[in-house]
Design a protein around this motif. Structure first.
Motif, PDB file in Angstrom:
ATOM      1  N   THR A  38      61.064  83.333  19.150  1.00  9.49           N
ATOM      2  CA  THR A  38      62.238  82.360  18.480  1.00  9.49           C
ATOM      3  C   THR A  38      62.742  81.188  18.635  1.00  9.49           C
ATOM      4  N   ALA A  39      62.943  80.698  17.417  1.00 14.86           N
ATOM      5  CA  ALA A  39      63.622  79.733  17.457  1.00 14.86           C
ATOM      6  C   ALA A  39      64.822  80.016  18.112  1.00 14.86           C
ATOM      7  N   GLU A  40      65.658  80.702  17.417  1.00 14.28           N
ATOM      8  CA  GLU A  40      66.993  81.771  17.527  1.00 14.28           C
ATOM      9  C   GLU A  40      67.281  82.047  19.077  1.00 14.28           C
ATOM     10  N   ALA A  41      66.161  82.337  19.736  1.00 11.97           N
ATOM     11  CA  ALA A  41      65.316  83.292  20.744  1.00 11.97           C
ATOM     12  C   ALA A  41      65.344  82.449  22.147  1.00 11.97           C
ATOM     13  N   ASN A  42      64.856  80.521  21.538  1.00  8.27           N
ATOM     14  CA  ASN A  42      64.647  80.122  22.635  1.00  8.27           C
ATOM     15  C   ASN A  42      66.078  79.355  22.857  1.00  8.27           C
ATOM     16  N   THR A  43      66.563  79.497  21.995  1.00  4.59           N
ATOM     17  CA  THR A  43      68.523  79.056  22.620  1.00  4.59           C
ATOM     18  C   THR A  43      68.838  79.321  23.900  1.00  4.59           C
ATOM     19  N   ARG A  44      68.164  80.344  24.406  1.00  9.84           N
ATOM     20  CA  ARG A  44      69.138  80.982  25.767  1.00  9.84           C
ATOM     21  C   ARG A  44      67.499  80.938  26.384  1.00  9.84           C
ATOM     22  N   VAL A  45      66.068  80.897  25.927  1.00  6.19           N
ATOM     23  CA  VAL A  45      64.978  80.641  26.859  1.00  6.19           C
ATOM     24  C   VAL A  45      64.988  78.849  27.157  1.00  6.19           C
ATOM     25  N   GLY A  46      65.183  78.975  26.613  1.00  7.48           N
ATOM     26  CA  GLY A  46      64.934  76.749  26.845  1.00  7.48           C
ATOM     27  C   GLY A  46      64.076  76.675  27.336  1.00  7.48           C
ATOM     28  N   ALA A  47      62.549  76.785  26.726  1.00  8.96           N
ATOM     29  CA  ALA A  47      61.325  76.151  26.947  1.00  8.96           C
ATOM     30  C   ALA A  47      61.513  74.945  25.711  1.00  8.96           C
ATOM     31  N   VAL A  48      60.179  74.064  26.701  1.00  4.25           N
ATOM     32  CA  VAL A  48      60.255  73.065  26.217  1.00  4.25           C
ATOM     33  C   VAL A  48      59.356  73.055  25.142  1.00  4.25           C
ATOM     34  N   ARG A  49      58.646  73.686  24.596  1.00  2.00           N
ATOM     35  CA  ARG A  49      57.672  74.454  23.845  1.00  2.00           C
ATOM     36  C   ARG A  49      57.641  75.739  23.462  1.00  2.00           C
ATOM     37  N   PHE A  50      56.993  76.799  22.264  1.00  2.00           N
ATOM     38  CA  PHE A  50      57.470  77.823  21.720  1.00  2.00           C
ATOM     39  C   PHE A  50      56.796  77.727  20.680  1.00  2.00           C
ATOM     40  N   THR A 126      59.436  95.518  40.496  1.00  2.00           N
ATOM     41  CA  THR A 126      59.578  96.374  39.142  1.00  2.00           C
ATOM     42  C   THR A 126      61.227  95.893  39.074  1.00  2.00           C
ATOM     43  N   LEU A 127      61.799  95.669  38.017  1.00  2.00           N
ATOM     44  CA  LEU A 127      62.923  95.195  38.293  1.00  2.00           C
ATOM     45  C   LEU A 127      63.778  96.679  38.766  1.00  2.00           C
ATOM     46  N   TRP A 128      65.016  97.043  39.350  1.00  2.00           N
ATOM     47  CA  TRP A 128      66.270  97.467  38.833  1.00  2.00           C
ATOM     48  C   TRP A 128      66.920  98.334  37.844  1.00  2.00           C
ATOM     49  N   GLU A 129      67.254  97.518  37.329  1.00  2.00           N
ATOM     50  CA  GLU A 129      67.746  97.883  35.593  1.00  2.00           C
ATOM     51  C   GLU A 129      67.122  97.664  35.081  1.00  2.00           C
ATOM     52  N   ARG A 130      67.739  98.529  33.490  1.00  2.00           N
ATOM     53  CA  ARG A 130      66.986  98.246  32.140  1.00  2.00           C
ATOM     54  C   ARG A 130      67.519  96.897  31.564  1.00  2.00           C
ATOM     55  N   LEU A 131      66.788  96.609  30.880  1.00  2.00           N
ATOM     56  CA  LEU A 131      67.353  95.556  30.920  1.00  2.00           C
ATOM     57  C   LEU A 131      67.387  95.151  29.001  1.00  2.00           C
ATOM     58  N   ALA A 132      67.981  94.741  28.702  1.00  2.90           N
ATOM     59  CA  ALA A 132      68.682  94.356  27.551  1.00  2.90           C
ATOM     60  C   ALA A 132      68.319  93.197  26.199  1.00  2.90           C
ATOM     61  N   PHE A 133      67.370  92.855  25.752  1.00  7.21           N
ATOM     62  CA  PHE A 133      66.904  92.411  24.652  1.00  7.21           C
ATOM     63  C   PHE A 133      67.441  92.237  23.090  1.00  7.21           C
ATOM     64  N   VAL A 134      67.216  90.576  22.831  1.00  9.26           N
ATOM     65  CA  VAL A 134      67.555  90.117  21.619  1.00  9.26           C
ATOM     66  C   VAL A 134      66.663  91.187  20.492  1.00  9.26           C
ATOM     67  N   GLN A 135      67.891  91.279  19.536  1.00  5.90           N
ATOM     68  CA  GLN A 135      66.397  91.569  18.318  1.00  5.90           C
ATOM     69  C   GLN A 135      67.495  90.869  16.986  1.00  5.90           C
TER      70      GLN A 135
END
Length: 192
Positions: A38-50, A126-135
């Motif tokens: 999303t536009a909001e999530a891409n503020t963190r990801v920083g992809a050129v396109r989404f 396999t990541l050692w820690e559980r991740l927190a996601f954006v909502q």
């Protein structure tokens, strides 16, 4: 390297966000496409396109290219197919056809699901820690209901696995081996 030094290095590696590791892996390039954002999530990801939900990253008309970071949504399509599995298949097809340079997929560790079986045959961590996601804030019970909420209070009931499709699995193992277990790299097979 002593055990204490190794533990310090592991702790420092775990503190880095997954996106930082993706950017490090893709360097000197960048994240060219995030097909599940999303536009909001891409503020963190920083992809050129989404592609957001309206654009539909699974639409065959949407072109994938360059370095791709893909964090598909949980859930199923109307026909009962897993969104995670569908995006994994799309990314595999794009990579095998040479349309993308490399892909990092962040998936739930869905052991027991048919789509997940192929992960074991691909470079993965396999990541050692559980991740927190954006909502969206409204889903987190915030009165304003605008914006996004990041961090540990955003519940994630699953462990995560990072899958790599690309020309340099050794580099992937070195970068992501600081955040989790990469079979054959920092696992029991090469210990000692």
């Amino acid at each position: 390297m002593s055990f204490v030094e190794l533990e310090r290095e592991e702790q420092a590696g775990r503190k880095k966000r997954i996106i930082d590791l993706v950017v490090e892996l893709f360097a000197p390039g960048m994240i060219d496409l995030d097909p599940c954002s999303t536009a909001e999530a891409n503020t963190r990801v920083g992809a050129v396109r989404f592609f957001d939900a309206a654009a539909d990253g699974l639409d065959p008309g949407n072109v994938y290219s360059g370095n791709v970071f893909c964090n598909p949504p949980f859930g199923v399509m109307a026909g009962g197919e897993s969104m995670q599995g569908l995006f994994l298949e799309r990314c595999l097809a794009e990579y095998r056809e040479g349309r993308v340079k490399q892909v990092v997929l962040l998936l739930k560790a869905a052991v027991g699901y048919a789509w997940f079986r192929q992960v074991g045959g691909l470079p993965h961590c396999t990541l050692w820690e559980r991740l927190a996601f954006v909502q969206p804030a409204a889903l987190c019970g915030e009165e304003a209901g605008e914006g996004l909420r990041w961090g540990s209070k955003v519940q994630n009931p699953h462990g995560s696995v990072v899958v790599y499709l690309g020309p340099d699995p050794q580099r992937f193992a070195k970068v992501f081996g600081r955040a989790g277990s990469v079979p054959g790299f920092n696992g029991w097979a090469l210990a000692g």
